[in-house]
Design a protein around this motif. Structure first.
Motif, PDB file in Angstrom:
ATOM      1  N   LYS A 159     -37.146  83.528-144.631  1.00  0.00           N
ATOM      2  CA  LYS A 159     -36.870  84.837-145.236  1.00  0.00           C
ATOM      3  C   LYS A 159     -37.848  85.902-144.735  1.00  0.00           C
ATOM      4  O   LYS A 159     -38.558  86.543-145.510  1.00  0.00           O
ATOM      5  CB  LYS A 159     -36.885  84.739-146.765  1.00  0.00           C
ATOM      6  N   PRO A 160     -37.882  86.088-143.405  1.00  0.00           N
ATOM      7  CA  PRO A 160     -38.854  87.029-142.840  1.00  0.00           C
ATOM      8  C   PRO A 160     -38.563  88.473-143.238  1.00  0.00           C
ATOM      9  O   PRO A 160     -37.416  88.869-143.383  1.00  0.00           O
ATOM     10  CB  PRO A 160     -38.693  86.847-141.332  1.00  0.00           C
ATOM     11  N   LYS A 161     -39.640  89.204-143.385  1.00  0.00           N
ATOM     12  CA  LYS A 161     -39.535  90.641-143.673  1.00  0.00           C
ATOM     13  C   LYS A 161     -39.837  91.461-142.420  1.00  0.00           C
ATOM     14  O   LYS A 161     -39.533  92.643-142.365  1.00  0.00           O
ATOM     15  CB  LYS A 161     -40.520  91.034-144.776  1.00  0.00           C
ATOM     16  N   SER A 162     -40.496  90.807-141.425  1.00  0.00           N
ATOM     17  CA  SER A 162     -40.876  91.531-140.218  1.00  0.00           C
ATOM     18  C   SER A 162     -40.832  90.597-138.999  1.00  0.00           C
ATOM     19  O   SER A 162     -40.935  89.379-139.140  1.00  0.00           O
ATOM     20  CB  SER A 162     -42.273  92.119-140.375  1.00  0.00           C
ATOM     21  N   MET A 163     -40.680  91.224-137.832  1.00  0.00           N
ATOM     22  CA  MET A 163     -40.589  90.458-136.591  1.00  0.00           C
ATOM     23  C   MET A 163     -41.155  91.281-135.438  1.00  0.00           C
ATOM     24  O   MET A 163     -41.122  92.512-135.471  1.00  0.00           O
ATOM     25  CB  MET A 163     -39.125  90.110-136.289  1.00  0.00           C
ATOM     26  N   ALA A 164     -41.657  90.580-134.429  1.00  0.00           N
ATOM     27  CA  ALA A 164     -42.020  91.174-133.141  1.00  0.00           C
ATOM     28  C   ALA A 164     -41.305  90.364-132.069  1.00  0.00           C
ATOM     29  O   ALA A 164     -41.117  89.152-132.218  1.00  0.00           O
ATOM     30  CB  ALA A 164     -43.525  91.135-132.925  1.00  0.00           C
ATOM     31  N   ILE A 165     -40.897  91.031-131.017  1.00  0.00           N
ATOM     32  CA  ILE A 165     -40.161  90.373-129.934  1.00  0.00           C
ATOM     33  C   ILE A 165     -40.890  90.625-128.617  1.00  0.00           C
ATOM     34  O   ILE A 165     -41.241  91.758-128.301  1.00  0.00           O
ATOM     35  CB  ILE A 165     -38.718  90.916-129.831  1.00  0.00           C
ATOM     36  N   ILE A 166     -41.111  89.547-127.882  1.00  0.00           N
ATOM     37  CA  ILE A 166     -41.642  89.625-126.520  1.00  0.00           C
ATOM     38  C   ILE A 166     -40.570  88.998-125.632  1.00  0.00           C
ATOM     39  O   ILE A 166     -40.141  87.870-125.876  1.00  0.00           O
ATOM     40  CB  ILE A 166     -42.966  88.843-126.380  1.00  0.00           C
ATOM     41  N   HIS A 167     -40.134  89.735-124.613  1.00  0.00           N
ATOM     42  CA  HIS A 167     -39.058  89.190-123.772  1.00  0.00           C
ATOM     43  C   HIS A 167     -39.243  89.556-122.314  1.00  0.00           C
ATOM     44  O   HIS A 167     -39.794  90.594-121.979  1.00  0.00           O
ATOM     45  CB  HIS A 167     -37.688  89.663-124.265  1.00  0.00           C
ATOM     46  N   GLU A 168     -38.773  88.661-121.467  1.00  0.00           N
ATOM     47  CA  GLU A 168     -38.755  88.962-120.043  1.00  0.00           C
ATOM     48  C   GLU A 168     -37.677  90.025-119.821  1.00  0.00           C
ATOM     49  O   GLU A 168     -36.707  90.087-120.552  1.00  0.00           O
ATOM     50  CB  GLU A 168     -38.545  87.691-119.211  1.00  0.00           C
ATOM     51  N   ASN A 169     -37.863  90.869-118.805  1.00  0.00           N
ATOM     52  CA  ASN A 169     -36.995  92.026-118.667  1.00  0.00           C
ATOM     53  C   ASN A 169     -35.776  91.823-117.768  1.00  0.00           C
ATOM     54  O   ASN A 169     -35.150  92.783-117.347  1.00  0.00           O
ATOM     55  CB  ASN A 169     -37.800  93.238-118.200  1.00  0.00           C
ATOM     56  N   GLY A 170     -35.410  90.575-117.495  1.00  0.00           N
ATOM     57  CA  GLY A 170     -34.177  90.311-116.762  1.00  0.00           C
ATOM     58  C   GLY A 170     -32.987  90.374-117.702  1.00  0.00           C
ATOM     59  O   GLY A 170     -33.114  90.684-118.891  1.00  0.00           O
ATOM     60  N   MET A 171     -31.819  90.065-117.191  1.00  0.00           N
ATOM     61  CA  MET A 171     -30.605  90.106-118.013  1.00  0.00           C
ATOM     62  C   MET A 171     -30.696  89.174-119.210  1.00  0.00           C
ATOM     63  O   MET A 171     -30.318  89.545-120.317  1.00  0.00           O
ATOM     64  CB  MET A 171     -29.379  89.727-117.179  1.00  0.00           C
ATOM     65  N   TYR A 172     -31.175  87.960-119.001  1.00  0.00           N
ATOM     66  CA  TYR A 172     -31.249  86.973-120.085  1.00  0.00           C
ATOM     67  C   TYR A 172     -32.157  87.454-121.209  1.00  0.00           C
ATOM     68  O   TYR A 172     -31.763  87.516-122.373  1.00  0.00           O
ATOM     69  CB  TYR A 172     -31.737  85.625-119.543  1.00  0.00           C
ATOM     70  N   GLY A 173     -33.389  87.812-120.884  1.00  0.00           N
ATOM     71  CA  GLY A 173     -34.349  88.225-121.909  1.00  0.00           C
ATOM     72  C   GLY A 173     -33.928  89.489-122.628  1.00  0.00           C
ATOM     73  O   GLY A 173     -34.034  89.597-123.851  1.00  0.00           O
ATOM     74  N   THR A 174     -33.432  90.451-121.867  1.00  0.00           N
ATOM     75  CA  THR A 174     -33.013  91.718-122.456  1.00  0.00           C
ATOM     76  C   THR A 174     -31.800  91.526-123.346  1.00  0.00           C
ATOM     77  O   THR A 174     -31.747  92.050-124.468  1.00  0.00           O
ATOM     78  CB  THR A 174     -32.734  92.745-121.339  1.00  0.00           C
ATOM     79  N   ASN A 175     -30.821  90.769-122.878  1.00  0.00           N
ATOM     80  CA  ASN A 175     -29.614  90.485-123.667  1.00  0.00           C
ATOM     81  C   ASN A 175     -29.986  89.828-124.993  1.00  0.00           C
ATOM     82  O   ASN A 175     -29.525  90.228-126.067  1.00  0.00           O
ATOM     83  CB  ASN A 175     -28.701  89.560-122.848  1.00  0.00           C
ATOM     84  N   THR A 176     -30.843  88.825-124.936  1.00  0.00           N
ATOM     85  CA  THR A 176     -31.239  88.102-126.146  1.00  0.00           C
ATOM     86  C   THR A 176     -32.080  88.986-127.067  1.00  0.00           C
ATOM     87  O   THR A 176     -31.897  88.964-128.297  1.00  0.00           O
ATOM     88  CB  THR A 176     -32.001  86.818-125.778  1.00  0.00           C
ATOM     89  N   ALA A 177     -32.968  89.783-126.502  1.00  0.00           N
ATOM     90  CA  ALA A 177     -33.789  90.683-127.321  1.00  0.00           C
ATOM     91  C   ALA A 177     -32.911  91.691-128.058  1.00  0.00           C
ATOM     92  O   ALA A 177     -33.126  91.956-129.255  1.00  0.00           O
ATOM     93  CB  ALA A 177     -34.809  91.413-126.450  1.00  0.00           C
ATOM     94  N   PHE A 178     -31.905  92.239-127.389  1.00  0.00           N
ATOM     95  CA  PHE A 178     -31.031  93.194-128.062  1.00  0.00           C
ATOM     96  C   PHE A 178     -30.171  92.528-129.130  1.00  0.00           C
ATOM     97  O   PHE A 178     -29.865  93.129-130.158  1.00  0.00           O
ATOM     98  CB  PHE A 178     -30.201  93.984-127.054  1.00  0.00           C
ATOM     99  N   ARG A 179     -29.815  91.268-128.911  1.00  0.00           N
ATOM    100  CA  ARG A 179     -29.113  90.525-129.962  1.00  0.00           C
ATOM    101  C   ARG A 179     -30.013  90.416-131.197  1.00  0.00           C
ATOM    102  O   ARG A 179     -29.577  90.573-132.340  1.00  0.00           O
ATOM    103  CB  ARG A 179     -28.704  89.141-129.462  1.00  0.00           C
ATOM    104  N   MET A 180     -31.301  90.143-130.970  1.00  0.00           N
ATOM    105  CA  MET A 180     -32.239  90.024-132.087  1.00  0.00           C
ATOM    106  C   MET A 180     -32.475  91.367-132.776  1.00  0.00           C
ATOM    107  O   MET A 180     -32.698  91.411-133.984  1.00  0.00           O
ATOM    108  CB  MET A 180     -33.563  89.424-131.624  1.00  0.00           C
ATOM    109  N   LEU A 181     -32.406  92.451-132.034  1.00  0.00           N
ATOM    110  CA  LEU A 181     -32.490  93.775-132.659  1.00  0.00           C
ATOM    111  C   LEU A 181     -31.345  93.961-133.657  1.00  0.00           C
ATOM    112  O   LEU A 181     -31.551  94.458-134.765  1.00  0.00           O
ATOM    113  CB  LEU A 181     -32.428  94.880-131.602  1.00  0.00           C
TER     114      LEU A 181
END
Length: 170
Positions: A95-117
């Protein structure tokens, strides 16, 4: 049936040439492969232009099968599905209230990071920080330290790292 092999060297700039050579010189009627998203996307575009089916084996960027191409298929789930199990676990157990995301900037990392957004927004989870890094940098511990230091004063409940093995180890 003959199996022929081409190596894109995990380079986007080489992937198109490999597909064109396999189809032109080896008369390939079907392609199988695609390890990482950026080169595989270039392979998929070339296969679609040449009207040759490509069965993607591991590359996960959603864009590969959302373009509506007629000749591109996949064995694995798209990147947007990778996090579903985590999302369910977090909501039911952490039940998180906050998150930080670190991602590689290729298609895979960016796609997954935006999904998490999207997940954070839909689940009312505060996004404290989002860092991207060049996946070709050859990251080491010193590379990630400044990112982590920035969030240590008020640490988020979850830090998600979308990366490759050596980066995650660092």
């Amino acid at each position: 049936l003959a199996i022929v092999y081409g190596d894109d060297q995990n380079k986007t700039s080489v992937a198109k040439e490999v597909v064109e050579k396999l189809v032109r010189d080896s008369k390939a009627v079907m392609l199988l492969g695609g390890a990482t998203s950026n080169p595989t996307y270039a392979m998929a575009k070339a296969a679609e232009d040449l009207n040759v089916p490509l069965l993607v084996s591991t590359a996960s960027v959603d864009k590969l099968t959302k373009k509506g191409w007629n000749n591109i298929f996949r064995l694995n789930p798209p990147a947007s599905e990778y996090t579903r199990g985590l999302e369910d676990f977090w909501l039911k157990n952490i039940k998180p209230k906050s998150m930080a995301i670190i991602h590689e900037n290729g298609m895979y990392g960016t796609n997954t990071a935006f999904r998490m957004l999207e997940f954070c927004k839909d689940s009312f989870i505060e996004l404290r920080a989002m860092f991207d890094y060049d996946k070709w940098y050859g990251a080491d511990e010193a590379h990630f330290k400044p990112m982590l230091e920035e969030i240590t004063e008020e640490p988020p409940d979850v830090i998600l790292m979308v990366s490759y093995l050596k980066d995650a180890v660092a």
